[in-house]
Structures are given as structure tokens and as C-alpha cells.
Design a protein around this motif. Sequence first.
Motif, mmCIF file in Angstrom:
data_model
loop_
_atom_site.group_PDB
_atom_site.id
_atom_site.type_symbol
_atom_site.label_atom_id
_atom_site.label_comp_id
_atom_site.label_asym_id
_atom_site.label_seq_id
_atom_site.Cartn_x
_atom_site.Cartn_y
_atom_site.Cartn_z
ATOM 1 N N ASP A 140 0.838 -1.208 0.000
ATOM 2 C CA ASP A 140 0.000 0.000 0.000
ATOM 3 C C ASP A 140 0.868 1.251 0.000
ATOM 4 N N LEU A 141 1.923 1.235 0.828
ATOM 5 C CA LEU A 141 2.804 2.392 0.943
ATOM 6 C C LEU A 141 3.473 2.704 -0.385
ATOM 7 N N ASP A 142 3.829 1.675 -1.135
ATOM 8 C CA ASP A 142 4.451 1.945 -2.428
ATOM 9 C C ASP A 142 3.469 2.590 -3.398
ATOM 10 N N LEU A 143 2.207 2.176 -3.349
ATOM 11 C CA LEU A 143 1.208 2.846 -4.186
ATOM 12 C C LEU A 143 1.020 4.296 -3.750
ATOM 13 N N LEU A 144 1.042 4.548 -2.451
ATOM 14 C CA LEU A 144 0.913 5.927 -1.968
ATOM 15 C C LEU A 144 2.114 6.772 -2.392
ATOM 16 N N ARG A 145 3.299 6.180 -2.349
ATOM 17 C CA ARG A 145 4.488 6.896 -2.839
ATOM 18 C C ARG A 145 4.286 7.339 -4.273
ATOM 19 N N ARG A 146 3.806 6.436 -5.089
ATOM 20 C CA ARG A 146 3.574 6.771 -6.491
ATOM 21 C C ARG A 146 2.447 7.782 -6.637
ATOM 22 N N ALA A 147 1.450 7.699 -5.764
ATOM 23 C CA ALA A 147 0.302 8.609 -5.852
ATOM 24 C C ALA A 147 0.693 10.055 -5.582
ATOM 25 N N VAL A 148 1.705 10.286 -4.728
ATOM 26 C CA VAL A 148 2.138 11.669 -4.468
ATOM 27 C C VAL A 148 3.264 12.090 -5.408
ATOM 28 N N GLY A 149 3.646 11.214 -6.345
ATOM 29 C CA GLY A 149 4.590 11.593 -7.383
ATOM 30 C C GLY A 149 6.051 11.497 -7.007
ATOM 31 N N GLU A 150 6.391 10.654 -6.016
ATOM 32 C CA GLU A 150 7.781 10.507 -5.606
ATOM 33 C C GLU A 150 8.411 9.280 -6.257
ATOM 34 N N ASP A 151 9.628 9.440 -6.774
ATOM 35 C CA ASP A 151 10.345 8.318 -7.381
ATOM 36 C C ASP A 151 10.879 7.347 -6.346
ATOM 37 N N ARG A 152 11.222 7.878 -5.159
ATOM 38 C CA ARG A 152 11.735 7.036 -4.081
ATOM 39 C C ARG A 152 11.008 7.378 -2.787
ATOM 40 N N LEU A 153 11.056 6.437 -1.863
ATOM 41 C CA LEU A 153 10.355 6.614 -0.599
ATOM 42 C C LEU A 153 11.269 7.242 0.444
ATOM 43 N N ASP A 154 10.857 8.387 0.965
ATOM 44 C CA ASP A 154 11.426 8.933 2.190
ATOM 45 C C ASP A 154 10.446 8.598 3.313
ATOM 46 N N TYR A 155 10.967 8.118 4.453
ATOM 47 C CA TYR A 155 10.078 7.511 5.454
ATOM 48 C C TYR A 155 10.712 7.591 6.821
ATOM 49 N N TYR A 156 9.868 7.875 7.832
ATOM 50 C CA TYR A 156 10.266 7.745 9.233
ATOM 51 C C TYR A 156 9.229 6.873 9.926
ATOM 52 N N GLY A 157 9.699 5.787 10.555
ATOM 53 C CA GLY A 157 8.800 4.901 11.294
ATOM 54 C C GLY A 157 9.412 4.539 12.623
ATOM 55 N N ILE A 158 8.584 4.525 13.656
ATOM 56 C CA ILE A 158 9.051 4.190 14.998
ATOM 57 C C ILE A 158 8.379 2.918 15.493
ATOM 58 N N SER A 159 9.094 2.124 16.265
ATOM 59 C CA SER A 159 8.565 0.922 16.890
ATOM 60 C C SER A 159 8.117 -0.062 15.810
ATOM 61 N N TYR A 160 6.846 -0.493 15.810
ATOM 62 C CA TYR A 160 6.390 -1.347 14.722
ATOM 63 C C TYR A 160 6.636 -0.687 13.368
ATOM 64 N N GLY A 161 6.597 0.640 13.319
ATOM 65 C CA GLY A 161 6.900 1.344 12.070
ATOM 66 C C GLY A 161 8.289 1.045 11.552
ATOM 67 N N SER A 162 9.203 0.602 12.454
ATOM 68 C CA SER A 162 10.527 0.188 11.993
ATOM 69 C C SER A 162 10.433 -1.093 11.171
ATOM 70 N N HIS A 163 9.534 -1.983 11.562
ATOM 71 C CA HIS A 163 9.378 -3.222 10.796
ATOM 72 C C HIS A 163 8.781 -2.925 9.424
ATOM 73 N N LEU A 164 7.830 -2.009 9.371
ATOM 74 C CA LEU A 164 7.285 -1.605 8.072
ATOM 75 C C LEU A 164 8.402 -1.053 7.193
ATOM 76 N N GLY A 165 9.299 -0.248 7.766
ATOM 77 C CA GLY A 165 10.407 0.284 6.987
ATOM 78 C C GLY A 165 11.340 -0.811 6.493
ATOM 79 N N ALA A 166 11.623 -1.796 7.353
ATOM 80 C CA ALA A 166 12.510 -2.894 6.944
ATOM 81 C C ALA A 166 11.869 -3.750 5.857
ATOM 82 N N VAL A 167 10.567 -4.003 5.969
ATOM 83 C CA VAL A 167 9.879 -4.786 4.939
ATOM 84 C C VAL A 167 9.878 -4.027 3.614
ATOM 85 N N TYR A 168 9.557 -2.733 3.674
ATOM 86 C CA TYR A 168 9.556 -1.949 2.431
ATOM 87 C C TYR A 168 10.936 -1.968 1.782
#
Length: 527
Positions: free
Chosen positions: A197-225
Motif C-alpha cells: 500500500d505504501l508503495d502505491l501511496l508513494r507513487r500517488a504523491v509523485g515521488e520516485d523514491r520513498l522517504d520515510y520515518y517509522g518508529i517501533s512497529y513502524g521500523s518493521h514496516l520500513g525494513a519490509v519496504y
Amino acid sequence: MSSRIAVSARGTTVLIAALIASSLTPFAAGRSEAERVAGALRTGGADVPALHWEPCADSPGHECATAEVPLSYRDPAGQRISLAVGKLPAVDQEHKLGTIFYNPGGPGGIGRIAPELTPELHERFDIVGFDPRGVGESTGLSCFTDSADGFQHENTFPVTSEQERVQVEDAARGVERCERNAGPLLRHTSTANVARDLDLLRRAVGEDRLDYYGISYGSHLGAVYANLFPERVGSVAIDGVLDPIEWTTGYRPEEAFHPFSYRLGAEKGAQSALHSFLDVCAADERCAFREPGVELLDKYNALLDRLLVRPVAVISPGGAPMEITYQVAVRGTLSALHTAESAPKLGEFLQLLHEHSLPGDPGAPPVVEVPEPPKRPGRKPEQGLSVKCNDSSNPGDPWVWSEYARRADEAGRGFGSYWTYASLACADWPGGSDPDRYTGPWDRETAEPVLVIGNRQGDPSTPYEDARTTSELLSDARLLTLDTFGHGARGKSSCIDGALNAYFTDGALPAEGTVCLPDRGPFDPAP
């Protein structure tokens, strides 16, 4: 094939390894060549959602939109679900540098209304948050028509066999209601699907690459992405970090039969944070729990011993009578350890319990404020549990949780039981894990290095060792350390925030081995 295997079905190590390997086999049919090369199901050619931004009714200064994404990326043109998305626009739109996506943790955390991260980042970046699938204002996962149907003991743990029976039955009842009422979304809430889903949102806002900050479980989302979409990684910062292998499968085949919350070893980080608090308390006259000449860990353990025998009667700040049991004291201590700034309140809390748990007439019940984590309005326990259980391998017998809780308590008294029992519902989770979860590899070469942040004096939810291990596990990462205890480093140190500013603005990493100091000590007054 599901990796949920009952403990009673244990076979040889070879059989276990084969079963786990089969559960990790990527889905192949209908994928693009790029996805076959990557070795994992990605977005499958799903349409990029259109975002129509409007002012958020509940948060001035933010803009809101709704994104439509596939329920299953195996069927990208099939059933759709909605994601609630929010944007904090950059102050300086004329000189905007890009978009930073944000996840607050959980799992089950509502992230649509993102914070500014730092004033400098708010100035030059749009900051976009979203409620992950199943959560908050997105298409919600709901198991219960009556809130008393199950998961009433989600934030506690048993200490007697009768309490264990009640908790096992409550979890089983909740899972049964989920299987009956939650619908197809129940099997599609894994972190991998959130990353898609996050990759589709990245494309939806027109970004070629993902800039992201995630904390706690958000760190796992970052590692998976980072491992599902390594070529799309821009500046990805993860804070308060979970070890992705411990979260999903474990390092050795037999660890698939351990509760995933036991594998994580969070009690070790909590115990380290407790030691750090007690050390600073012993050295600071402003700490109410301080007692010269007394070993404070012994004083703390003696207090827990007494609470196991007899709870302390207190009055809540609202005037209601309540009891502080062993479990409530452990949970309150754990909650306060999440931020070093809570040290004064933790000292007062423990000292009041100490004084009123001693033999003799305790006098009138004291007014006690039990440290608790911030309330999350609208949060439903099944929403976080669905992510945990869909992501991870676990035993199939709920009665083994007590054995692992006892083992974990040897490393962190009470904390081990609290964290181990957090995954009890996964024993019976309908259908096992999400067939499209991601379980590795975790070392794919990323387009840019990932920034990993941890607190080396003890993190009560995610041990500092996990940050160190993850920084070595990812193909190209840099570890940044904050020298304090607590969960998460952003906002605690101008050194940390400055490193985040440089990383997102210029792609500059801190020097290898950088250790930052907090802006103030645990007992210093807030500015």
C-alpha cells in the motif's frame, strides 16, 4: 502452506525446516519480470490511487484524502479497500524538497495525522501519514458487536493457573468471533501488504523514491519496504527498532515454535531501562524512590513480592477506588520507562506503593496515578493482533505460553510475562498467517542506506540490541545511538534531530559510531 504449526506436531529439525521453507516460497503466478527477479510478490500492476486533498475536518493544518487499494495484491483488479491518508504540507511550498511518509507504530496505530517530525523537516517536506489497512478511518477490521466478546485481557498477564485459564479462554473466544465476523480482510493485514500500500501511496504523491520515518512497529514496516522495494529506497529512518527475523520466523527452525513476542526479547530491553532508571534514581535526590544505603533493585523486587501477596488499595486521581496488583505495578513501571522524562512520576509511583505495601496500618488509601501509555481513541485490539498474527510464526497450543513467560521473566521480572502474553491470540488465529507476508531475505541492496536509531541505556519495547542487529542485517545501514533509556529517540535530542534533518535534506549519514546525548536528564525540569 501456513507456518502455524501446533507444538504437539513437532517433528525432526529437517521436517521443521522444510515446513518453514515451504511457507516462505514466493507466489509466482501472474507477476511481472521485475517482481520475479525480486523474489516476492509486490504490487502486481495495481492501479495507482488518485488522491483528492481537502482540509481535514478534525485537524486544522492537515489535508486529508482517501486511497483505494487492492484487498489482495494477488488479485490487483479485484476487491478494493480504502486507506485514510493525511498530509501536513511543507511550510515553504516554493522550496519543497519532497514527501516524508510516517508510521507511528503499534501495530494498530492510527497514523493519518502525522507530526512535523522536526521544525526543519516540516519547513521543506510534506509529511504524509495514513491509517494502515484495517485500522482507524481506513477500511476497518472489526471482530465484535459487543466489546465484552473477547481480548479483555490484552494488556495484562496471568500469575495464577486460574488467571491463565481465563486469559486463554478469553483469547480463544475473541479469535472465534474474529473468524466469524471480520470477513476477508482478516487474512490480508500483514506488514507486507501495508508496505505494498505504501508503495502505491508513494507513487500517488509523485515521488520516485520513498522517504520515510517509522518508529517501533513502524521500523518493521520500513525494513519490509526496504526489502520488497529496495530500488525505491530514499531516506528511510527507523527508530525504536524491531529485529525483523525475530518478528517473523526466528533465526533457527525451532524458533518458529516459540511465541513471536517471546522471540523478540523485549523484556531484556525493559530490564535494561529499569536498571538505568534505578541507577539515576539512586544518584539524584529528586527521585522519591531513592533511599541511601539501599540497593534499589532489591527494594523494587521486595515491593513486587509484597504485591503478589496483597494488592495495595489506592484512589485514582478521579476519586475512584482501585487496587494496584502485581500486574498493574509491572505494567505501570513498563509504561513509565518508555520515556526518561517520566522518571520523576515513576519514582513517586513506586515509593507510594512501597510505603503502603509494608506491614502495619497503611492509613488512608493514597491518591495514585498509574503510569499508562497514551490513549488511542477508536483503537480496537483485534486490529493490532491481526498484524502480529498475520506476520509471524507461532505455536498452535495456547497453554505453552506460560512456559515461555516464565523463561522470559528470568531476564526481566514481570516484563517477560507481559510481553510474552501479548501474542496469545496468535495460537488460534484463523488460517494462520497471511499467505502474502514477507519473511526475508533482509539484506537486499537498497538504492540508499537506511538510518537505524536506538537507545542504548534500554528500550522497554524494542531492545537496543535489535537496532544494532538490524543495522548489520540490512544491506547498507548506519546505526545512530541515543545515550538514554526510553522508546524512540526523535524529539529527545537536538543531536538526533539534527542527524534526521541532514539525512532527509541532503542524504548525509552521521559518522560511524555516533552517540548522541539527550537534551536533558531524567529528573531535569522540562523547558
